[in-house]
Design a protein around this motif. Structure first.
Motif, mmCIF file in Angstrom:
data_model
loop_
_atom_site.group_PDB
_atom_site.id
_atom_site.type_symbol
_atom_site.label_atom_id
_atom_site.label_comp_id
_atom_site.label_asym_id
_atom_site.label_seq_id
_atom_site.Cartn_x
_atom_site.Cartn_y
_atom_site.Cartn_z
ATOM 1 N N GLN A 9 -17.373 6.284 37.401
ATOM 2 C CA GLN A 9 -16.675 7.256 36.398
ATOM 3 C C GLN A 9 -17.323 8.391 36.059
ATOM 4 O OE1 GLN A 9 -15.740 5.440 32.633
ATOM 5 N NE2 GLN A 9 -15.165 7.503 31.770
ATOM 6 N N ILE A 10 -16.741 9.570 36.363
ATOM 7 C CA ILE A 10 -17.578 11.008 36.162
ATOM 8 C C ILE A 10 -16.831 11.792 35.014
ATOM 9 C CG2 ILE A 10 -17.849 13.196 37.221
ATOM 10 C CD1 ILE A 10 -17.858 11.427 39.980
ATOM 11 N N ILE A 11 -17.695 12.437 34.217
ATOM 12 C CA ILE A 11 -17.326 13.206 33.349
ATOM 13 C C ILE A 11 -17.851 14.726 33.507
ATOM 14 C CG2 ILE A 11 -16.739 11.638 31.445
ATOM 15 C CD1 ILE A 11 -19.368 12.500 30.071
ATOM 16 N N THR A 12 -17.302 15.713 32.907
ATOM 17 C CA THR A 12 -17.916 17.099 33.239
ATOM 18 C C THR A 12 -18.589 17.479 31.885
ATOM 19 O OG1 THR A 12 -15.939 17.674 34.551
ATOM 20 C CG2 THR A 12 -17.297 19.513 33.680
ATOM 21 N N ARG A 13 -19.780 17.911 32.194
ATOM 22 C CA ARG A 13 -20.461 18.689 31.051
ATOM 23 C C ARG A 13 -20.944 20.263 31.263
ATOM 24 N NH1 ARG A 13 -24.701 13.824 29.335
ATOM 25 N NH2 ARG A 13 -22.948 12.528 28.095
ATOM 26 N N LYS A 14 -21.165 21.108 30.534
ATOM 27 C CA LYS A 14 -21.284 22.600 30.627
ATOM 28 C C LYS A 14 -22.526 22.670 30.231
ATOM 29 C CE LYS A 14 -18.080 25.082 31.229
ATOM 30 N NZ LYS A 14 -16.857 26.162 31.238
ATOM 31 N N ILE A 15 -23.139 23.697 30.812
ATOM 32 C CA ILE A 15 -24.316 24.625 30.391
ATOM 33 C C ILE A 15 -23.842 26.125 29.984
ATOM 34 C CG2 ILE A 15 -26.511 25.606 30.815
ATOM 35 C CD1 ILE A 15 -26.901 23.437 32.879
ATOM 36 N N VAL A 16 -23.822 26.428 28.813
ATOM 37 C CA VAL A 16 -23.127 27.704 28.632
ATOM 38 C C VAL A 16 -24.027 28.522 27.591
ATOM 39 C CG1 VAL A 16 -21.393 29.074 27.589
ATOM 40 C CG2 VAL A 16 -20.857 26.884 28.903
ATOM 41 N N THR A 17 -24.595 29.514 27.852
ATOM 42 C CA THR A 17 -25.561 30.509 26.837
ATOM 43 C C THR A 17 -24.467 31.189 26.103
ATOM 44 O OG1 THR A 17 -25.354 32.202 28.889
ATOM 45 C CG2 THR A 17 -27.246 30.576 28.856
ATOM 46 N N PRO A 18 -25.261 31.583 24.898
ATOM 47 C CA PRO A 18 -24.307 32.466 23.805
ATOM 48 C C PRO A 18 -23.875 33.463 24.217
ATOM 49 C CG PRO A 18 -26.645 31.551 22.907
ATOM 50 C CD PRO A 18 -26.456 31.296 24.462
ATOM 51 N N ASN A 19 -24.282 34.360 25.153
ATOM 52 C CA ASN A 19 -23.411 35.641 25.681
ATOM 53 C C ASN A 19 -22.907 35.356 27.109
ATOM 54 O OD1 ASN A 19 -25.563 35.231 27.712
ATOM 55 N ND2 ASN A 19 -26.428 37.191 27.451
ATOM 56 N N GLN A 20 -22.657 33.739 27.398
ATOM 57 C CA GLN A 20 -21.717 33.456 28.484
ATOM 58 C C GLN A 20 -22.304 34.062 29.781
ATOM 59 O OE1 GLN A 20 -17.824 34.087 27.490
ATOM 60 N NE2 GLN A 20 -17.895 31.974 26.415
ATOM 61 N N ASP A 21 -23.703 34.520 30.023
ATOM 62 C CA ASP A 21 -24.152 35.131 31.531
ATOM 63 C C ASP A 21 -24.460 33.666 32.131
ATOM 64 O OD1 ASP A 21 -26.387 34.346 30.077
ATOM 65 O OD2 ASP A 21 -27.678 35.859 30.462
ATOM 66 N N LEU A 22 -24.482 32.495 31.507
ATOM 67 C CA LEU A 22 -24.530 31.233 32.454
ATOM 68 C C LEU A 22 -23.454 30.357 32.075
ATOM 69 C CD1 LEU A 22 -26.762 30.339 34.342
ATOM 70 C CD2 LEU A 22 -27.648 28.826 32.449
ATOM 71 N N ASP A 23 -22.523 29.966 32.800
ATOM 72 C CA ASP A 23 -21.472 29.200 32.535
ATOM 73 C C ASP A 23 -21.452 28.151 33.656
ATOM 74 O OD1 ASP A 23 -19.222 28.053 31.715
ATOM 75 O OD2 ASP A 23 -17.753 29.757 31.540
#
Length: 207
Positions: A9-23
């Motif tokens: 089973q696989i789920i999705t997680r995210k790394i998002v910076t406050p200014n969204q320069d990393l998504d």
């Protein structure tokens, strides 16, 4: 002989910076009975995600933005093969650059297999695969920057649809406009050199 094992089973997680320069979206394996193996797999996935971010210069150049995604290539027969893709753009650059890296796991042990570990010792898999790719380059009329010299012993790959897919990064062997060159090789064409009980071996078993 058959090989039956349910997909993980696989789920999705995210790394998002406050200014969204990393998504960045990345996969996380959940629900495994063996939590130690689950942790081992997830640790290696996240380590690769962070390595690609570093390699693309995010921390060196503050005006770099990166978008990341993933694709599950195989999730059956005790094999999990996936690709991590990142598109990085630095302010004022002519264009961005995409990098794709892959991992192939035995989900019973959590081991990630390098390309050489898929083949029998002494099998000269580099020459065998390089010769097959050389034929595909000619048959598919793929434009190459220079004469194709062959694959590296640790060449990028993933497993999908009973195929070993060898691929190269942008600019490695083809012009940027061509995109990523992918070379699918049917497991049955290389079955005599596949290492027993490796992920490729599991995909080659008829069921």
């Amino acid at each position: 002989m058959s090989f039956i094992q349910n997909p993980v089973q696989i789920i999705t997680r995210k790394i998002v910076t406050p200014n969204q320069d990393l998504d960045i979206a990345y996969p996380v394996v959940v629900g495994m009975a063996n939590q130690a193996v689950q942790h081992r797999i997830n640790y290696q996935i996240l380590a690769l995600v962070h390595k690609v971010i570093v390699d693309q210069g995010y921390y060196r150049e503050p005006r770099t933005t990166i978008q990341g995604w993933y694709e599950i290539k195989t999730n059956e027969r005790g094999v999990l093969s996936l690709s991590i893709g990142n598109y990085a753009y630095t302010y004022m650059a002519a264009h961005g650059l995409t990098v794709i890296k892959s991992l192939t796991f035995d989900v019973q042990s959590g081991k990630n297999y390098e390309l050489n570990e898929l083949f029998k010792p002494g099998s000269d898999y580099v020459k065998v695969l390089s010769d097959m790719i050389r034929i595909q380059i000619k048959e598919r009329d793929i434009p190459v920057l220079d004469d194709f010299q062959g694959i590296a012993p640790d060449q990028d790959y993933y497993i999908a649809d009973k195929c070993l897919v060898i691929y190269f990064q942008l600019y490695d062997i083809t012009p940027y406009v061509f995109g990523f060159p992918f070379f699918p090789i049917c497991v049955y064409k290389i079955q005599d050199i596949i290492r027993e009980n490796s992920p490729l071996d599991k995909m080659a078993i008829n069921s």
